[in-house]
Design a protein around this motif. Structure first.
Motif, PDB file in Angstrom:
ATOM      1  N   LYS A 203      -0.002   2.943  -7.230  1.00  0.00           N
ATOM      2  CA  LYS A 203      -0.717   2.925  -5.944  1.00  0.00           C
ATOM      3  C   LYS A 203       0.052   3.748  -4.902  1.00  0.00           C
ATOM      4  O   LYS A 203      -0.539   4.562  -4.177  1.00  0.00           O
ATOM      5  CB  LYS A 203      -0.864   1.472  -5.469  1.00  0.00           C
ATOM      6  N   HIS A 207      -1.276   7.281  -3.057  1.00  0.00           N
ATOM      7  CA  HIS A 207      -1.320   7.536  -1.616  1.00  0.00           C
ATOM      8  C   HIS A 207      -0.401   8.694  -1.210  1.00  0.00           C
ATOM      9  O   HIS A 207      -0.730   9.483  -0.321  1.00  0.00           O
ATOM     10  CB  HIS A 207      -0.995   6.255  -0.840  1.00  0.00           C
ATOM     11  N   ARG A 211      -1.615  12.216   0.608  1.00  0.00           N
ATOM     12  CA  ARG A 211      -1.095  12.782   1.856  1.00  0.00           C
ATOM     13  C   ARG A 211      -0.468  14.150   1.663  1.00  0.00           C
ATOM     14  O   ARG A 211      -0.610  15.020   2.514  1.00  0.00           O
ATOM     15  CB  ARG A 211      -0.174  11.801   2.600  1.00  0.00           C
ATOM     16  N   LYS A 257      -4.418  10.719   7.443  1.00  0.00           N
ATOM     17  CA  LYS A 257      -4.233   9.570   8.336  1.00  0.00           C
ATOM     18  C   LYS A 257      -4.813   8.274   7.776  1.00  0.00           C
ATOM     19  O   LYS A 257      -4.314   7.194   8.049  1.00  0.00           O
ATOM     20  CB  LYS A 257      -4.858   9.873   9.701  1.00  0.00           C
ATOM     21  N   GLU A 258      -5.892   8.400   6.974  1.00  0.00           N
ATOM     22  CA  GLU A 258      -6.571   7.183   6.516  1.00  0.00           C
ATOM     23  C   GLU A 258      -6.460   6.980   5.006  1.00  0.00           C
ATOM     24  O   GLU A 258      -7.254   6.249   4.416  1.00  0.00           O
ATOM     25  CB  GLU A 258      -8.051   7.236   6.941  1.00  0.00           C
ATOM     26  N   ARG A 259      -5.466   7.605   4.377  1.00  0.00           N
ATOM     27  CA  ARG A 259      -5.349   7.554   2.913  1.00  0.00           C
ATOM     28  C   ARG A 259      -5.343   6.143   2.357  1.00  0.00           C
ATOM     29  O   ARG A 259      -5.843   5.900   1.259  1.00  0.00           O
ATOM     30  CB  ARG A 259      -4.088   8.282   2.451  1.00  0.00           C
ATOM     31  N   ARG A 260      -4.784   5.200   3.123  1.00  0.00           N
ATOM     32  CA  ARG A 260      -4.618   3.849   2.574  1.00  0.00           C
ATOM     33  C   ARG A 260      -5.934   3.131   2.335  1.00  0.00           C
ATOM     34  O   ARG A 260      -5.975   2.132   1.631  1.00  0.00           O
ATOM     35  CB  ARG A 260      -3.722   3.007   3.490  1.00  0.00           C
ATOM     36  N   LYS A 261      -7.023   3.632   2.925  1.00  0.00           N
ATOM     37  CA  LYS A 261      -8.303   2.965   2.681  1.00  0.00           C
ATOM     38  C   LYS A 261      -8.874   3.328   1.307  1.00  0.00           C
ATOM     39  O   LYS A 261      -9.806   2.686   0.841  1.00  0.00           O
ATOM     40  CB  LYS A 261      -9.307   3.278   3.797  1.00  0.00           C
ATOM     41  N   PHE A 262      -8.293   4.332   0.648  1.00  0.00           N
ATOM     42  CA  PHE A 262      -8.781   4.733  -0.673  1.00  0.00           C
ATOM     43  C   PHE A 262      -7.963   4.058  -1.778  1.00  0.00           C
ATOM     44  O   PHE A 262      -6.728   4.066  -1.722  1.00  0.00           O
ATOM     45  CB  PHE A 262      -8.696   6.251  -0.848  1.00  0.00           C
ATOM     46  N   GLN A 263      -8.657   3.480  -2.732  1.00  0.00           N
ATOM     47  CA  GLN A 263      -7.976   2.817  -3.841  1.00  0.00           C
ATOM     48  C   GLN A 263      -8.123   3.577  -5.149  1.00  0.00           C
ATOM     49  O   GLN A 263      -7.428   3.311  -6.109  1.00  0.00           O
ATOM     50  CB  GLN A 263      -8.514   1.389  -4.037  1.00  0.00           C
ATOM     51  N   GLU A 267     -13.412   7.200  -4.946  1.00  0.00           N
ATOM     52  CA  GLU A 267     -13.721   6.934  -3.533  1.00  0.00           C
ATOM     53  C   GLU A 267     -13.436   8.167  -2.664  1.00  0.00           C
ATOM     54  O   GLU A 267     -14.166   8.443  -1.717  1.00  0.00           O
ATOM     55  CB  GLU A 267     -12.895   5.745  -3.017  1.00  0.00           C
ATOM     56  N   ALA A 271     -16.157  10.574  -0.523  1.00  0.00           N
ATOM     57  CA  ALA A 271     -15.983  10.824   0.918  1.00  0.00           C
ATOM     58  C   ALA A 271     -16.062  12.307   1.275  1.00  0.00           C
ATOM     59  O   ALA A 271     -16.169  12.660   2.446  1.00  0.00           O
ATOM     60  CB  ALA A 271     -14.650  10.247   1.382  1.00  0.00           C
TER      61      ALA A 271
END
Lengths: 277, 277
Positions: A203, A207, A211, A257-263, A267, A271
């Motif tokens: 995980k 991430h 990034r 900036k929003e990478r953590r919302k992807f698992q 996904e 996007a």
């Protein structure tokens, strides 16, 4: 990628072997320095040498230079790139460095090789695929709308990560009784903790990959290489070209900036906007 | 500590200078390897050579070896210790390495020096102070209850971090127009982002310090050195001695796993139980 990164990391090597290997490659000072500058600094400063984005992307450049959150993220990436000797990485693994035929894959330009963060290599390759997707509409014409090629790129993006994940964790499982000292078998001694460790590691790597991929997209697609190529090739500036550069940049900024919302890579693929520009 | 860590990091140095300096020290393979083993592995495996904890701490050792969350945290620390060349660290900065008189402070035993994570040095020192606090009741007697000395230790714990923070950020402010390339002035060019960058960096360093400090406490106070000294000195095993080792271990485990709930050293100090054992 899975083999090189796994086998040169602490997952496969003892801390002693790893330290010795890092020492062997740490003389590559100039090229590491070059990458640190062109990827993590140049796109974020207003430079008199960057004629490529002006005047078409002036407002986008301004938005980037005023985006504190983005610039904090980039600073962390830059320091990690310089400090973390996680595995032997290629250091410039864009799609143009990968030569393929039906039965052979070769990677060229090893001069940037050093011990760095794994996500930099994986991200460079995947970020390039996303850019290639954004670029397709520019090559489309009435004879070929590039729809199927665009679909192939998105599939390849997802499959590359999925296959990497599969091969990397298979190597991990295969060598978990071996000499790797990150998770020594006497301590990480039950299936539950082995699974937990692997999930956490993969995980974080996912991430990190997102990034670094985003950082490469910002440099190449938005703020440096694409605009430069456009001007060097003396292309007129069709409005759509500008829009593609802007959209690639916006997507990359979001990803960073929003990478953590992807698992999962699926996904990320979902996007990616279908532009039809 | 503030001077050494700051001046050998990317906050003060160019990426080129930093890489060259890392190269210069990366030959210290054996001693880094020794630390990685004794701090991040030995306390977490049942070893035939560890007679020191048995039978008094058998159940505590068992609890540690079954604590998956703790062991995942320790694995991440071990990898970071081996991979991250953040600054030139002493590598064995326990309180016994610091020689003080009223007008001089000298640090001995530099043989472990290498480029590693800053938090390892700061944590080693602070972790030792916390252990010293736990140990005081063992030295108390009717003539001296050690109350004021215990208070001094807690004050020193808080002041050490506060003073380090103050000196480190002062150096940062003083040199922010300099050659450091982590946050180059052209990009990190307004007071707001400079403050954000500094706050984020110092918060991460604080949490890194807590987790490395906790790891050193587990090795020294709970699972290796203290119990060993107790037996080597042929001390009887007073019940309280065992309790002190257990409490030090419990506090360290909490600190490692729950470090993110602490925002300041004063909060850590408040969380240290007053045992009166």
């Amino acid at each position: 990628m899975a083999k090189t990164l796994f086998c040169t990391s602490l997952l496969y090597r003892s801390t002693m072997e790893h330290k010795r290997a890092v020492a062997e490659f740490c003389g590559n000072v100039e090229l590491c320095n070059h990458t640190a500058r062109v990827v993590f600094s140049d796109p974020y400063r207003v430079s008199q040498y960057n004629h490529w984005t002006s005047p078409y992307l002036d407002r986008d450049v301004e938005a980037v230079t005023e985006d504190n959150c983005l610039k904090i993220e980039i600073a962390e990436l830059k320091s990690q790139f310089c400090e973390r000797g996680q595995a032997l990485i290629h250091g410039d693994l864009h799609t143009g460095s990968v030569m393929v035929t039906l039965d052979s894959t070769q990677v060229i330009d090893p001069e940037f090789v050093f011990y760095g963060p794994m996500g930099f290599d994986i991200g460079a390759f995947l970020g390039n695929l996303i850019l290639a997707y954004f670029a397709q509409d520019g090559h489309a014409n009435q004879r070929n709308d590039r729809k199927s090629y665009k679909e192939w790129i998105l599939r390849t993006l997802e499959e590359t990560w999925t296959l990497f994940h599969k091969k990397f964790t298979a190597l991990w499982d295969q060598h978990k009784g071996g000499s790797g000292e990150a998770y020594i078998p006497e301590i990480y001694n039950n299936p539950e903790i082995q699974q937990l460790a692997q999930q956490k590691f993969m995980k974080d790597l996912f991430h990190d990959t997102l990034r670094y991929g985003a950082a490469k997209m910002i440099r190449i697609g938005g703020l440096w290489v694409w605009p430069m190529l456009r001007i060097l090739n003396q292309l007129r500036m069709p409005e759509n070209e500008q829009l593609r550069e802007q959209r690639a940049l916006e997507f990359a900024k979001m990803l960073l900036k929003e990478r953590r919302k992807f698992q999962a890579m699926a996904e990320v693929v979902s996007a990616i906007p279908n532009l039809h520009l």
